[in-house]
Design an enzyme around this catalytic site. Sequence first.
Site, PDB file in Angstrom:
ATOM      1  N   ASP A  67      -4.831 -42.068  44.221  1.00  0.00           N
ATOM      2  CA  ASP A  67      -5.494 -42.621  45.417  1.00  0.00           C
ATOM      3  C   ASP A  67      -4.700 -42.258  46.663  1.00  0.00           C
ATOM      4  OD1 ASP A  67      -7.463 -43.735  43.934  1.00  0.00           O
ATOM      5  OD2 ASP A  67      -6.735 -45.811  44.044  1.00  0.00           O
TER       6      ASP A  67
ATOM      7  N   SER B 272      -0.567 -42.068  38.037  1.00  0.00           N
ATOM      8  CA  SER B 272      -1.316 -43.323  37.977  1.00  0.00           C
ATOM      9  C   SER B 272      -2.494 -43.248  38.934  1.00  0.00           C
ATOM     10  CB  SER B 272      -0.413 -44.473  38.410  1.00  0.00           C
ATOM     11  OG  SER B 272       0.030 -44.222  39.732  1.00  0.00           O
ATOM     12  N   LYS B 273      -3.380 -44.207  38.809  1.00  0.00           N
ATOM     13  CA  LYS B 273      -4.505 -44.249  39.740  1.00  0.00           C
ATOM     14  C   LYS B 273      -3.989 -44.449  41.163  1.00  0.00           C
ATOM     15  CE  LYS B 273      -8.841 -46.572  40.763  1.00  0.00           C
ATOM     16  NZ  LYS B 273      -8.509 -46.731  42.173  1.00  0.00           N
ATOM     17  N   ARG B 274      -2.988 -45.301  41.279  1.00  0.00           N
ATOM     18  CA  ARG B 274      -2.405 -45.551  42.608  1.00  0.00           C
ATOM     19  C   ARG B 274      -1.897 -44.271  43.243  1.00  0.00           C
ATOM     20  NH1 ARG B 274       1.531 -50.114  42.734  1.00  0.00           N
ATOM     21  NH2 ARG B 274       2.801 -48.727  44.033  1.00  0.00           N
TER      22      ARG B 274
END
Length: 501
Positions: A266, A261-263
Amino acid sequence: MSVRVRFAPSPTGALHIGGVRTALYNYLFAKKNNGAFILRIEDTDRTRFVEGAEKYIEESLVWAGITADESPSAGGEFGPYRQSERKEIYAGYAQQLVNEGKAYYAFDSSEELDAMRERLTQAGVANPQYNAVTRMQMQNALTLSPEEVQAKIDAGDSYVVRIKMPRNEDIRFKDEVRGWVVVNSATLDDKILLKSDGMPTYHLANIVDDHLMEITHVIRGEEWLPSAPLHVTLYEYLGWEPPKMAHLPLLLKPDGNGKLSKRAADKLGFPIFPMNWKDPQTQELSEGFKERGYLKDAFINFLALLGWNPGGEQELFDSVQLIELFSLEKINKSGAKFDIEKAKWFNQQYLKQLSNEDIAQELGVQFPDIAENELLPQIANSLKERVTFIAEMKQAGQFYFERPSTYNEKMVKKKWNEFASDKLVGYASELSKLETVKADDAKEVLTNFLAADETPLGKVMPALRLALTGEAGGPDLMEIIEILGPKEVAERIALAAEKLN
Ligand code: GLU
């Protein structure tokens, strides 16, 4: 029939790296089969529409070299390629299904739908659905008389069109990656095909467009596999031949634990989008692979192997080879772990293959303050095996651009002494007799000079490096001397002697 495939993103935000991989596989498959690769923008869900997302998607594909043969901007015989511009087309098919009893009007309000779900949950149903059983308790054309239905429509009541799924039938289809898939229709609900605003849902628009655009293979992410039985039913209801389907494995977090996921990206400090993306709602800026310094060809090579492998040990493939080798059979069934270290490795491999002139050019673009430096191609050559990204060369080669202002203290303590300093000064005066010097000659001058009193090379080399770069390590020292030139080398030795003695 010639191969036609499509990448059909919804412009709901930036393009995720998984989406780029889907586009890439479609592209490779199309090119391999002399077919067409189509970009279709699925923008019927206006509530999720994000300004700028479509442009971002197109630009990202252009950067990645995944060129569409037909698209909103390139046009084509089967356009328009934006679903919002095809609105009128879909309603007719929904009507056809209604007329044939394969779909029906439903008037239920959201309160009524909530109440139904609540009732079923109370009764112990784990997954309450609007389906073959529950539809008979709802406000729709199957429970109301034709007169009641007409009266509601005339009164302007809002309604949707739902597909009438078979009650208990096995729906079978062959997935090119997973093999035969069988799902019983009793587990599926009567999905909405046409919304109350007259817009189609993804399911209807997708099927109608794939048919009208003569798509032969639907290659898309695994998250769409649960929708495939519904799509197969829709093809059958409309009397159309379904395209072949291939659902691609998920991209997983580096540890294999769940979806990438982007999370997660990141948190682990790597990009998830191909290019920089500024979220128009939150203003959050996410750095892209491009801006992080990944070379397009490295990025594509890395991505191609995330879920596909032609077999064998080879890992480096240019795009011509990828096209040549690509096949749906070699796509893996299991999820692909995303390994950013591997992405860096690919970048390094591709960086090494770039010409010095190309790297110099790029350095000049990224760092205008050194753009005029005529030595850039040579500097690039000396550093390209030592860095992962071009941008790192500025820092790694700082000493090429300016004289050292400080010297690595540990090394000074260990390796700098009067003896070494004297030898270096002597070497400098030998070197100064030359205008320019090649690395090999610089070495010869040094060995000859030291041979006079049998000083071992090891006694002066670390000090020489310190004097020239201020550092303990770096590129080949003789190459550095060649690039800096005899005069600069002599001056740096004099400077170090003055500062360190
Ligand atoms: N619009 C869908 C998406 O956003 C397309 C899925 C498909 O390829 O059918 O991914």
